[in-house]
Scaffold this active site. Structure first.
Site, mmCIF file in Angstrom:
data_model
loop_
_atom_site.group_PDB
_atom_site.id
_atom_site.type_symbol
_atom_site.label_atom_id
_atom_site.label_comp_id
_atom_site.label_asym_id
_atom_site.label_seq_id
_atom_site.Cartn_x
_atom_site.Cartn_y
_atom_site.Cartn_z
ATOM 1 N N SER A 283 5.389 -5.361 -2.803
ATOM 2 C CA SER A 283 6.009 -4.670 -1.782
ATOM 3 C C SER A 283 4.982 -4.493 -0.446
ATOM 4 O O SER A 283 4.084 -5.024 -0.411
ATOM 5 C CB SER A 283 5.658 -2.729 -2.377
ATOM 6 O OG SER A 283 4.303 -2.572 -2.343
ATOM 7 N N ASP A 284 5.656 -4.284 0.845
ATOM 8 C CA ASP A 284 5.158 -4.135 2.029
ATOM 9 C C ASP A 284 4.494 -3.407 1.864
ATOM 10 O O ASP A 284 4.379 -1.962 1.524
ATOM 11 C CB ASP A 284 5.909 -4.525 2.878
ATOM 12 C CG ASP A 284 5.364 -5.103 4.086
ATOM 13 O OD1 ASP A 284 6.467 -5.884 5.505
ATOM 14 O OD2 ASP A 284 4.436 -5.206 4.298
ATOM 15 N N TRP A 285 3.118 -2.730 2.714
ATOM 16 C CA TRP A 285 2.486 -1.786 3.005
ATOM 17 C C TRP A 285 2.789 -0.031 2.604
ATOM 18 O O TRP A 285 3.377 0.489 3.516
ATOM 19 C CB TRP A 285 1.288 -2.196 4.093
ATOM 20 C CG TRP A 285 0.423 -1.085 4.374
ATOM 21 C CD1 TRP A 285 0.290 0.199 3.701
ATOM 22 C CD2 TRP A 285 -0.978 -1.384 4.433
ATOM 23 N NE1 TRP A 285 -0.703 0.784 4.944
ATOM 24 C CE2 TRP A 285 -1.891 0.451 4.241
ATOM 25 C CE3 TRP A 285 -1.530 -1.989 4.154
ATOM 26 C CZ2 TRP A 285 -3.027 0.182 3.947
ATOM 27 C CZ3 TRP A 285 -3.038 -2.477 3.987
ATOM 28 C CH2 TRP A 285 -3.412 -0.874 4.083
#
Ligand code: GLC
Length: 751
Positions: A283-285
């Site tokens: 996932s992105d941050w």
């Protein structure tokens, strides 16, 4: 010792099983030994949480993460760099946890690790796939020498909107070129063997549609129809899968109302299903947790449930998998098979990297000392920097500069700025480590260079998390700049954007030169017409006034460590500029999004005077500079466009030929571009689409015939039937030096 037994076991098993690979046996065997918590631990990625070679973690937050690490509940770390730091944390994972599963260490090596290459948008302007691959290779050699085994690159988001600050990370507006660049960068990072000590896992991001953020505002909604998704946005991602990319990163935005992180359609149906991707998705941050503010998840547990079921395999920094997934599995909301699949994918990449064989293979102090910042790496980034520069205008051959007996006024804060050229996402590139334009010009000794700032673009130090402090009212340097310009033969003005004025979270509502730079440019032009404008920027800018008035304009982007040398060599003609734009330059922000492969509409505009046509009343539809545009110090002439046939069926091909002549007085390179128009289809079709290009270097007066093979594969697109196919009918073939080419030949695709 433990692993040795495991390995021996799997080898023995190998003898007994015939159709499972050694990797599969090893992973299945390891998985069978893991507890649910240990499995979830592999799906958990933490940001570097203390200087591992310094004091131990402080505060409850750090201590709890340290405990998770010691308990085998962390699968990956990001932003931990340097052999000492990596070794220290790897040692805990490998020697102090029950199963000793190594960590995978990730970092944003977007355009270099310590030796910084041009920002990716600049590199894409080189159209030199070999040089782009080489640049990624150098980045991987340095990053792996610093202990890293995974980069969050290439960013392959197509974008048509320069208001969006992250265009600096991508390859521009075209899916054909973007796909080839995606492949080149994956190959550069991953090399031929991921288990080599100097290759790292790549990561295609941000899956998907992030570059279509509404109004160019970062993290905003991205609404595209299915056909734009498949025909424009997905091709570079598919190219990355075909190139063997090890990982994907999903994106913060919604795609058709569903957060990408929670989209099973994207991550399971397309990526892992249709495309057969066998790596893992991170996932992105914090994007898992962000599904709550998106209004898509009720709470953290619900967000974790959605993300895991949708195929988001590893959780970057929302800590929701490590906190919620065990209950979700025991309650049956997330089936254990989902967890097992995610963990096998993650272990598979670690296996491919050779981390189970030698978890410390990336931790060689001597290599780190010898490789980072080497002369060879500096030479490599200088090479691609020169190739990334685009000559936009050169009236009366003001360029190249004469090499002696000239007084050159060098004006602009960015001319003496060793920082901005490193750009955003600068890895471990040291502040103020770039060669400045002043230093580059001063390496040519037979001219007199007088530098004066003219005006501050910005004040103070800048970094990833702060807004740049722009000067909007101090004009105290104008007088000095005017007098220096007045007494000089030629003025080189270096204007543009500070390094952190583009990149993540840097959306803008206007595309003018920031601050008082435009005012200064006009003041200087009033006292000396011989002005060369050098742009140091990370996005297309609105330079309409400069295009109308300034005789020479060089788009130099943010070129990295060797910026000043590259710019000087181009200004002095030691490198004849060969770059071509990969994003259209708008006349003003009102035209945005603007791109070359637009649809004709039912009322195409031929003149602004015609009210009932698709036009603006205040500016023409065309960009100042189109996709594919770039000049040279020489000139090129295209002639004899021919097709080998006027018709073909989908089993045949046609050769499209053109003769290119260097009609000027310098040796030069030209990117010959092939565009095809599909006159009509089951969907409305773009006016032009890039379908091929070839770079040629010709001596003055030299001519060369260039052939392109057009087969059915170049005519396919994702049609109304929701599949990739060509459709019978008429096609136009254009070949030229940019997308604004008019002459064409026609052929028909027949049964
Ligand atoms: C950022 C970016 C992503 C990057 C990640 C880790 O927010 O969106 O591109 O790789 O976080 O730094």
């Amino acid at each position: 010792m433990r692993k040795l037994i495991t390995l021996l076991l799997s080898t023995l098993l190998l003898i007994s099983c015939d159709n499972k690979s050694e990797k599969e046996i090893f992973i299945n065997d390891l998985l069978s030994q893991m507890t649910l918590d240990e499995k979830i631990g592999q799906m958990n990625q933490y940001n570097g949480f203390w200087d591992a070679t310094g004091p131990m973690p402080e505060g409850e937050y750090q201590k709890s993460r340290y405990r998770d690490l010691k308990n085998g509940l962390v699968g990956s770390m990001l932003n931990v760099t340097g052999v000492d730091n990596v070794r220290a944390l790897q040692k805990i994972a490998v020697e102090e946890t029950r199963l000793g599963i190594p960590l995978i260490f990730a970092f944003d090596v977007i355009h270099g690790y310590q030796t910084i290459s041009p920002i990716p948008l600049a590199e894409s302007s080189s159209w030199d796939l070999e040089a782009i691959e080489k640049s990624a290779r150098v980045a991987a050699i340095e990053a792996s020498a610093a202990g890293l085994n995974w980069t969050f690159a290439p960013m392959v988001d197509i974008s048509r909107d320069a208001r969006w600050g992250r265009v600096m990370e991508g390859a521009g507006e075209d899916p054909f070129l973007g796909s080839l660049i995606a492949k080149a960068r994956v190959k550069g990072f991953q090399g031929n063997d991921l288990s080599d000590y100097n290759t790292i896992a790549a990561c295609a991001k941000h899956f998907t549609s992030y570059g279509f953020a509404e109004a160019g505002r970062d993290y905003n909604t991205a609404d595209t129809n299915e056909y734009t998704l498949f025909n424009t946005i997905l091709p570079p991602f598919k190219a990355a899968v075909d190139a063997g990319v090890s990982t994907f990163m999903n994106s913060f935005n919604t795609v058709d109302e569903i957060p990408a992180t929670g989209s099973s359609f994207l991550q399971r149906d397309i990526l892992k299903g249709e495309w057969g991707f066998d790596g893992f998705v991170v996932s992105d941050w914090g994007s898992i947790g962000e599904m709550i503010p998106h209004g898509y998840a009720r709470d953290g547990a619900h967000a974790a449930e959605i993300a895991a079921n949708a195929g988001s395999d590893m959780d970057m920094e929302s800590s929701l998998y490590i906190r919620k997934l065990d209950e979700l599995v025991t309650s049956g909301k997330v089936d254990i098979s989902i967890v097992d699949d995610a963990v096998k994918r993650i272990l598979g990449v670690k296996y491919d990297l050779g981390l189970f064989d030698d978890p410390y293979k990336y931790c060689n102090k001597d290599r780190e000392k010898n490789v980072l910042g080497s002369k060879e790496n500096q030479e490599a980034v200088l090479d691609i920097a020169k190739k990334s520069i685009v000559l936009l205008k050169n009236d009366d051959a003001l360029l190249p500069l004469k090499k002696k007996n000239q007084t050159i006024a060098l004006i602009g804060q960015l001319a003496n700025d060793k920082n901005s050229a490193i750009g955003n996402w600068r890895g471990r590139g040291a502040s103020n480590s770039a060669v400045s334009v002043l230093e580059g010009l001063n390496s040519y000794k037979e001219n007199k260079v007088i530098y004066t700032k003219g005006v501050d673009l910005y004040y103070g130090e800048t970094n990833f998390f702060t807004r740049v402090d722009v000067n909007y009212n101090d004009r105290s340097g104008f007088n000095r700049a005017r007098s220096v310009a007045k007494s000089s033969d030629v003025v080189v003005m270096v204007l543009g954007e500070e390094g952190y004025q583009t990149g993540e979270g840097r959306s803008r509502t206007n595309l003018l030169l920031p601050g008082l730079q435009q005012e200064l440019l006009e003041e200087i032009y009033n006292v000396n017409k011989n002005v060369v404008l050098v742009l140091v920027n990370g996005r297309p800018l609105n330079i309409s006034w400069a295009d109308e008035n300034i005789p020479a304009i060089v788009e130099a982007w943010q070129l990295g460590s060797q910026a000043g040398n590259a710019i000087a060599q181009v200004l002095y003609g030691d490198y004849n500029p060969s770059g071509k734009l990969t994003m259209s330059f708008p006349r003003n922000v009102g035209q945005v999004p603007i791109y070359y492969n637009y649809k004709n509409t039912g009322r195409p505009s031929k003149s602004q005077k015609v009210v009932t046509a698709s036009a603006y009343s205040d500016v023409e539809n065309s960009p100042i500079y189109p996709f594919g545009y770039g000049l040279s110090y020489t000139s090129f002439n295209y002639s004899d466009l021919t097709l080998s046939s006027e018709e073909m069926n989908n089993k045949q091909s046609i050769i499209a030929s053109v003769t290119l002549t260097n009609s000027g007085k310098y040796k030069g390179k030209e990117v010959v571009q092939l565009y095809i128009r599909d006159l009509h289809g089951s969907l409305s079709r773009p006016l032009k689409e890039l379908k091929g290009f070839e770079m040629l270097e010709l001596e003055p007066g030299e001519s060369k015939k260039v052939d392109f093979t057009i087969d059915n594969s170049l005519l396919k697109y994702y049609t109304v039937n929701k599949k990739w196919e060509s459709e019978l009918g008429d096609f136009y073939v254009y070949i030229g030096g940019n997308s604004d080419v008019d002459s064409f030949k026609k052929f028909e695709l027949i049964n």
